[in-house]
Design an enzyme around this catalytic site. Structure first.
Site, PDB file in Angstrom:
ATOM      1  N   GLU A 298      -4.047   4.027  -1.623  1.00 56.79           N
ATOM      2  CA  GLU A 298      -3.044   3.059  -1.178  1.00 56.79           C
ATOM      3  C   GLU A 298      -3.142   1.718  -1.906  1.00 56.79           C
ATOM      4  O   GLU A 298      -2.188   0.936  -1.895  1.00 56.79           O
ATOM      5  CB  GLU A 298      -3.162   2.819   0.331  1.00 56.79           C
ATOM      6  CG  GLU A 298      -2.887   4.038   1.203  1.00 56.79           C
ATOM      7  CD  GLU A 298      -1.475   4.585   1.056  1.00 56.79           C
ATOM      8  OE1 GLU A 298      -0.555   3.799   0.766  1.00 56.79           O
ATOM      9  OE2 GLU A 298      -1.295   5.805   1.233  1.00 56.79           O
TER      10      GLU A 298
ATOM     11  N   TYR B  62      -6.456   2.887   4.719  1.00 54.44           N
ATOM     12  CA  TYR B  62      -5.377   1.908   4.581  1.00 54.44           C
ATOM     13  C   TYR B  62      -5.936   0.488   4.555  1.00 54.44           C
ATOM     14  O   TYR B  62      -5.531  -0.340   3.759  1.00 54.44           O
ATOM     15  CB  TYR B  62      -4.370   2.050   5.736  1.00 54.44           C
ATOM     16  CG  TYR B  62      -3.377   3.167   5.530  1.00 54.44           C
ATOM     17  CD1 TYR B  62      -2.299   3.013   4.659  1.00 54.44           C
ATOM     18  CD2 TYR B  62      -3.513   4.381   6.193  1.00 54.44           C
ATOM     19  CE1 TYR B  62      -1.377   4.032   4.470  1.00 54.44           C
ATOM     20  CE2 TYR B  62      -2.595   5.408   6.006  1.00 54.44           C
ATOM     21  CZ  TYR B  62      -1.531   5.226   5.139  1.00 54.44           C
ATOM     22  OH  TYR B  62      -0.625   6.236   4.940  1.00 54.44           O
TER      23      TYR B  62
ATOM     24  N   HIS C  15       6.409  -0.632  -1.690  1.00 52.27           N
ATOM     25  CA  HIS C  15       5.157   0.125  -1.526  1.00 52.27           C
ATOM     26  C   HIS C  15       5.310   1.564  -2.022  1.00 52.27           C
ATOM     27  O   HIS C  15       4.518   2.048  -2.826  1.00 52.27           O
ATOM     28  CB  HIS C  15       4.741   0.115  -0.052  1.00 52.27           C
ATOM     29  CG  HIS C  15       3.523   0.939   0.231  1.00 52.27           C
ATOM     30  ND1 HIS C  15       2.268   0.384   0.347  1.00 52.27           N
ATOM     31  CD2 HIS C  15       3.345   2.279   0.403  1.00 52.27           C
ATOM     32  CE1 HIS C  15       1.386   1.352   0.571  1.00 52.27           C
ATOM     33  NE2 HIS C  15       2.029   2.516   0.619  1.00 52.27           N
ATOM     34  N   GLU C  16       6.333   2.261  -1.508  1.00 56.86           N
ATOM     35  CA  GLU C  16       6.480   3.675  -1.872  1.00 56.86           C
ATOM     36  C   GLU C  16       6.853   3.848  -3.343  1.00 56.86           C
ATOM     37  O   GLU C  16       6.402   4.773  -4.004  1.00 56.86           O
ATOM     38  CB  GLU C  16       7.497   4.363  -0.965  1.00 56.86           C
ATOM     39  CG  GLU C  16       7.102   4.405   0.508  1.00 56.86           C
ATOM     40  CD  GLU C  16       5.747   5.056   0.796  1.00 56.86           C
ATOM     41  OE1 GLU C  16       5.227   5.797  -0.065  1.00 56.86           O
ATOM     42  OE2 GLU C  16       5.202   4.805   1.888  1.00 56.86           O
TER      43      GLU C  16
ATOM     44  N   HIS D 216       3.765   3.989  -5.387  1.00 50.88           N
ATOM     45  CA  HIS D 216       3.158   5.312  -5.557  1.00 50.88           C
ATOM     46  C   HIS D 216       3.876   6.085  -6.666  1.00 50.88           C
ATOM     47  O   HIS D 216       3.248   6.781  -7.469  1.00 50.88           O
ATOM     48  CB  HIS D 216       3.252   6.114  -4.253  1.00 50.88           C
ATOM     49  CG  HIS D 216       2.306   5.686  -3.180  1.00 50.88           C
ATOM     50  ND1 HIS D 216       0.944   5.572  -3.392  1.00 50.88           N
ATOM     51  CD2 HIS D 216       2.511   5.361  -1.883  1.00 50.88           C
ATOM     52  CE1 HIS D 216       0.367   5.187  -2.262  1.00 50.88           C
ATOM     53  NE2 HIS D 216       1.291   5.047  -1.333  1.00 50.88           N
TER      54      HIS D 216
END
Length: 671
Positions: free
Chosen positions: A492, A604, A463-464, A467
């Site tokens: 997100e 989210y 996930h991170e 980004h």
């Protein structure tokens, strides 16, 4: 590097920066900005042209935005207390300065006058968008209001900035501890216990636990779980008064600007646009999930009853907040044979990162090259630096990625992407490459064992890094439209979409490698992980809904004496179906409320709808398709916020988005 251009990448950031450097650079930023603003404000009507207004505004914003990001990030990542303090002081000073500059009526008169006289359709798309956003920003700052109201707004905003910075500082520096005997930590693995500091108390060895992450999944002793969660959810109590002051300041600002509430003000620039629409979205989900949530809790309560009997302990019929993670783990192990302790042996951090980057390379057309630690300038010895190159188009340098993955004192306590420098086109039309860092707190390797990731930590990593990919793939003319500058309730979605690779058989085979044997995870284990994806989905999503509804409730409230603790704990019981620990105040450590997600936490779940739609309509048949990945990179990641999120989605999907995939795949409800 032979397969890429021979042009060497530009230098990465200089992290030899000290406290005095921060103060000096911050002052230089403000001096440069002031010089440009003064020059534009003093332009005579006949001098008010595109070259004299738009060009210098863009140039200064482009050139300063990276420096501003870097200085602000140091408060969360630097191991040097003097640097962290200087970063906080610089951020406060710069915030005050930018509030003052943002409220300059002389500047507003010149720029707004130029916008009013200009046919925006005749300009380049990003030029026109920048001016439209500037005009909207002026109105949202209240520059059209009489002087006395502008002054009041300026004072309110400065105080709000101070309050938010102080809250976040308290939150990230929180260092309370709680002590237990080894018996009280029954169920915790030896690696974990062996890594804890100890002290002697009356001849008994006590193990010291911090609040970095609760230990609720493994500890068999209910009293220990209760004590730790109560302490965890009661931390940063001094933040209650700061949060409640912020709510009043935000409300006052919104009213002066003519908005019904702070939430209405915030949502104007989001995808959702409207408070009622968001409330309906949250309420609909709450209703749909309520009965499923009750069933899931009853299932876990039965497990608790059986376990208490087996341990010879009395069962009082209750199911508490400190029970959820623990019995969810037992449910996964007993009903689905998902043993996270066994699974993590297949995901050593170093190997998983290398394999994950292979997937990103294949899907997005990138190439990552690790910079040797002897050549990398970083802020801590644990930090790794990677070069990113474009492997799909021009083979050029795409940017830098830093990985700061292990816990240390006074470091940002969760997982996040820090955008350290945006990409943009400089005055020569050359691309300035982006720089981003992924910051996390995974278990540190020991001398005998590597850092091993539970499956949920693999998801966090994906996930991170998603980004970070948004930053590295972004190709906009202006820094203000770069990367994750998209609407807050869309930001997100790209990362959430990439989480789906963690539930794909082929991808998990590629990602996994047993830390001792090197073998990939078995098909049987993968099958269990995928089947268990929606276990307790209702309880988990009700918890997220609770956070979103609490956030919207406090930011639409008219109550000047709002008791945030009462609202938080009442809503928690009503929505998540489980009481908060007695005397706790979870909102005091709800960093999102003061760190940019105010009236935006719903995003989210809102963006999850879009992420599911993107994955299951485009990637499901072949998640590792470079062709689909490239289309995604071009339609979504490259555009940053130079186009509205909804328009990007429609372009990529080829239709209006739908919530069907989200309800089916993430909630487990077929509509």
């Amino acid at each position: 590097m032979t397969s890429h251009t021979s042009v060497a990448p530009p230098p990465s950031l200089d992290f030899t920066i000290n406290a005095e450097d921060i103060e000096r650079i911050n002052q230089e930023i403000m001096d440069e900005d002031l010089l440009v603003n003064d020059a534009i404000a003093s332009l005579k009507p006949e001098e008010q042209t595109y070259e004299n207004i738009v060009v210098p505004l863009v140039k200064i914003e482009n050139s300063l935005s990276g420096k501003i990001s870097l200085l602000a990030s140091l408060s969360q990542i630097s191991p040097d207390a003097a640097v962290r303090d200087a970063s906080v002081a610089a951020e406060k000073k710069y915030e005050d300065f930018s509030i003052d500059q943002g409220m300059r009526h002389d500047l507003y008169t010149v720029i707004q006058g130029y916008i009013d006289r200009t046919d925006l359709d005749s300009l380049d798309h990003e030029d026109a968008r920048m001016l439209q956003k500037t005009a909207r920003g002026f109105r949202r700052s209240g520059l059209h209001l009489p002087e006395d109201q502008r002054k009041e707004l300026t004072e309110l905003r400065k105080r709000l900035s101070e309050v938010c910075i102080e809250y976040m500082q308290n939150w990230s520096r929180e260092d309370s501890t709680i002590k237990f005997t080894k018996d009280e930590l029954e169920g915790m693995d030896d690696d974990f216990i062996g890594g804890l500091k100890t002290e002697e108390e009356d001849g008994v060895t006590k193990y010291i636990l911090t609040m970095k992450y609760p230990v609720l999944k493994l500890c068999k002793n209910e009293n220990t779980r209760k004590a730790h969660l109560t302490a965890f959810e009661s931390r940063s109590r001094e933040n209650i008064v700061l949060l409640e002051e912020a709510l009043n300041l935000r409300r006052k600002c919104a009213k002066i600007l003519g908005y019904e509430s702070h939430a209405a003000y915030v949502l104007e620039v989001k995808m959702a646009k409207d408070v009622n629409l968001v409330n309906k979205f949250l309420e609909d989900l709450k209703v749909k999930l309520h009965s499923a949530g009750i069933k899931e809790i009853e299932t876990m309560k039965e497990l608790k009853k059986k376990e208490k009997e087996a341990r010879g302990e009395a069962f009082d019929g209750t199911f508490n907040s400190w029970d959820t993670s623990y019995y969810e783990r037992i449910l996964l192990e007993s009903e689905y044979s998902v043993d996270q302790e066994e699974i993590k042996k297949y995901f050593s951090l170093e190997t998983t990162i290398a394999k994950m980057l292979d997937i990103y390379e294949k899907v997005l057309g990138l190439k990552f090259v690790k910079v040797p630690s002897s050549k990398a300038v970083v802020w801590h010895p644990d930090v790794q630096l990677y070069e990113c190159w474009d492997n799909a188009e021009d083979k050029h340098f795409s940017g830098y990625m830093y990985l700061d993955l292990f816990p240390r004192d006074s470091k940002y306590p969760h997982a996040a992407c820090f955008p350290l420098h945006p990409s943009y086109l400089d005055t020569n039309g050359e691309r300035v490459p982006p720089i981003a860092a992924m910051v996390a707190n995974f278990t540190k390797p020991t001398q005998t064992k590597p850092s091993l990731l539970k499956h949920e930590e693999v998801v966090t990593l994906f996930h991170e890094l998603g980004h970070v990919m948004h930053h590295l793939c972004s190709r906009t003319k202006y820094a203000r439209f770069h990367g994750t500058s998209v609407e807050g309730d869309f930001v997100e979605a790209p990362s959430q979409m990439l989480e789906n690779w963690c539930y794909d058989t082929e991808s998990l085979k590629i990602l996994s490698s047993h830390f001792e044997t090197g073998k990939p995870i078995s098909d049987e284990m993968i099958d269990r992980i995928i089947k268990a994806k929606n276990v307790n989905a209702a309880v988990m999503n009700l918890r997220q809904l609770f956070f979103g509804i609490f956030d919207m409730t406090i930011h639409t409230s008219e109550d000047e004496n709002l008791d945030s603790t009462k609202v938080y704990n009442d809503l928690r019981k009503e929505i998540s179906l489980v009481d908060a620990p007695k005397g706790s105040c979870g909102q005091a450590a709800f960093g999102h409320l003061m760190g940019g997600y105010d009236a935006g936490y719903y995003g989210y779940m809102w963006s999850k709808v879009f992420s599911s739609d993107m994955f299951f309509s485009k990637f499901e048949k072949n998640p590792l398709s470079g062709e689909t990945g490239y289309a995604y990179r071009k339609s979504i990641l490259e555009k940053g916020s130079s186009i509205d999120g909804m328009d990007m989605l429609k372009d990529f999907l080829g239709r209006e988005p739908s919530s069907d995939a989200f309800m089916r795949e993430d909630i487990g409800i077929n509509l």
